[in-house]
Write a protein that holds these residues in place. Structure first.
Motif, short mmCIF file in Angstrom:
data_model
loop_
_atom_site.label_atom_id
_atom_site.label_comp_id
_atom_site.label_asym_id
_atom_site.label_seq_id
_atom_site.Cartn_x
_atom_site.Cartn_y
_atom_site.Cartn_z
N SER A 58 -2.18 12.17 3.32
CA SER A 58 -1.74 13.38 2.65
C SER A 58 -1.08 14.34 3.64
N ARG A 59 -1.63 14.41 4.84
CA ARG A 59 -1.03 15.26 5.86
C ARG A 59 0.38 14.78 6.22
N ALA A 60 0.55 13.45 6.30
CA ALA A 60 1.87 12.91 6.63
C ALA A 60 2.90 13.26 5.56
N VAL A 61 2.50 13.13 4.30
CA VAL A 61 3.42 13.46 3.20
C VAL A 61 3.77 14.94 3.23
N LEU A 62 2.76 15.78 3.42
CA LEU A 62 2.99 17.22 3.45
C LEU A 62 3.85 17.62 4.64
N MET A 63 3.59 17.03 5.79
CA MET A 63 4.35 17.38 6.98
C MET A 63 5.81 16.97 6.83
N GLU A 64 6.06 15.81 6.22
CA GLU A 64 7.44 15.40 6.01
C GLU A 64 8.13 16.32 5.01
N SER A 65 7.39 16.80 4.01
CA SER A 65 7.97 17.75 3.05
C SER A 65 8.35 19.05 3.75
N THR A 126 2.35 0.92 4.39
CA THR A 126 1.34 1.36 5.34
C THR A 126 0.77 2.70 4.90
N LEU A 127 1.62 3.57 4.40
CA LEU A 127 1.17 4.86 3.89
C LEU A 127 0.23 4.67 2.71
N ALA A 128 0.55 3.74 1.83
CA ALA A 128 -0.30 3.48 0.66
C ALA A 128 -1.66 2.93 1.09
N LEU A 130 -3.12 3.49 3.93
CA LEU A 130 -3.82 4.61 4.56
C LEU A 130 -4.39 5.53 3.50
N ARG A 131 -3.60 5.83 2.49
CA ARG A 131 -4.05 6.71 1.41
C ARG A 131 -5.24 6.10 0.66
N GLY A 132 -5.23 4.79 0.52
CA GLY A 132 -6.33 4.13 -0.19
C GLY A 132 -7.56 3.93 0.67
N GLY A 133 -7.50 4.30 1.96
CA GLY A 133 -8.64 4.13 2.83
C GLY A 133 -8.86 2.71 3.29
N HIS A 134 -7.84 1.84 3.10
CA HIS A 134 -7.97 0.44 3.49
C HIS A 134 -7.76 0.24 4.99
N ILE A 135 -7.04 1.17 5.62
CA ILE A 135 -6.84 1.13 7.06
C ILE A 135 -7.07 2.53 7.60
N SER A 136 -7.28 2.63 8.89
CA SER A 136 -7.49 3.94 9.50
C SER A 136 -6.18 4.49 10.04
N HIS A 137 -6.21 5.76 10.45
CA HIS A 137 -5.03 6.37 11.04
C HIS A 137 -4.62 5.61 12.30
N ALA A 138 -5.60 5.16 13.09
CA ALA A 138 -5.29 4.40 14.31
C ALA A 138 -4.60 3.08 13.98
N HIS A 139 -5.02 2.42 12.90
CA HIS A 139 -4.34 1.19 12.47
C HIS A 139 -2.89 1.49 12.10
N ALA A 140 -2.68 2.57 11.36
CA ALA A 140 -1.33 2.94 10.94
C ALA A 140 -0.45 3.23 12.15
N GLN A 141 -0.98 3.91 13.15
CA GLN A 141 -0.22 4.21 14.36
C GLN A 141 0.15 2.93 15.10
N THR A 142 -0.75 1.97 15.11
CA THR A 142 -0.48 0.68 15.75
C THR A 142 0.66 -0.03 15.05
#
Length: 217
Positions: A58-65, A126-128, A130-142
């Motif tokens: 959610s922070r990523a979406v808001l920050m991009e907005s 990847t965003l989806a 992350l939003r669903g809690g299937h991966i962590s922020h660290a996984h997304a960054q990787t």
């Protein structure tokens, strides 16, 4: 089994062992007496971790907005008019205020803005996740780090593979998989050597056998 939602949303007032001010009493912290078994306790922690991942999305979406809003109104900020997709044209005021609000260096604020743009526009899956809690922020960054710079087809293929692994690996383990897969995709295809008849191959070997480098024929 009681709902994890109930467990993770209980306020200080109904948590045993807390003082009127909400301070946790020693050795009686949290929900120590409120779980039926260890699995339920671990599930509650995992539920909070998934919530943190969702908040990162959610922070990523808001920050991009916010970034797009600033880019669309250059007259309000001390920045030249740039395309909304151009991260390099960030308004200094945006970077300064974000860094101050998040209590991070300006370089970290810029990196977070770039990460948010990439998640929203280049890595929606990847965003989806992350939003669903299937991966962590660290996984997304990787995933973002190892797919950066690849051509679209290779980027999508690598992202697909890493998302599959991310559900069952740590960020460190995922990084090892990502490094191998990225190198494989970046490695140029080996040109197939032209087929040479056995007799011709032997003749070629005789030609180069002289120590002087001169043909031995």
């Amino acid at each position: 089994m009681r709902s994890n939602k109930v467990l993770v949303t209980r306020g200080p007032a109904d948590v045993p062992g807390q003082s009127p001010r909400g301070a946790v009493a020693p050795r009686e912290s949290g929900f120590a007496g409120g779980f039926a078994n260890l699995s339920e306790a671990v599930d509650a922690v995992a539920a909070v971790d998934a919530l943190l991942a969702s908040l990162a999305a959610s922070r990523a979406v808001l920050m991009e907005s916010v970034r797009e809003w600033v880019a669309d109104q250059p007259e309000l900020f001390d920045a030249p008019e740039v395309d909304a997709d151009d991260v390099a044209g960030l308004a200094p005021e945006l970077v300064e205020q974000l860094a101050r609000a998040l209590r991070v260096p300006e370089g970290s604020a810029i990196a977070l803005i770039e990460e948010s743009r990439a998640l929203v526009h280049e890595h929606p899956r990847t965003l989806a996740a992350l939003r669903g809690g299937h991966i962590s922020h660290a996984h997304a960054q990787t995933i973002l780090g190892y797919t950066d710079g690849l051509r679209r087809a290779n980027r999508v293929a690598l992202e697909t593979r890493l998302l599959k692994h991310a559900r069952t690996t740590t960020p460190g383990e995922l990084s090892l998989v990502a490094r191998t897969e990225r190198e494989r995709r970046l490695r140029p295809e080996r040109r197939a050597e032209p087929r040479v008849a056995p007799a011709a191959r032997r003749g070629r070997q005789r030609v180069s056998a002289s120590p002087t480098g001169r043909p031995t024929r």
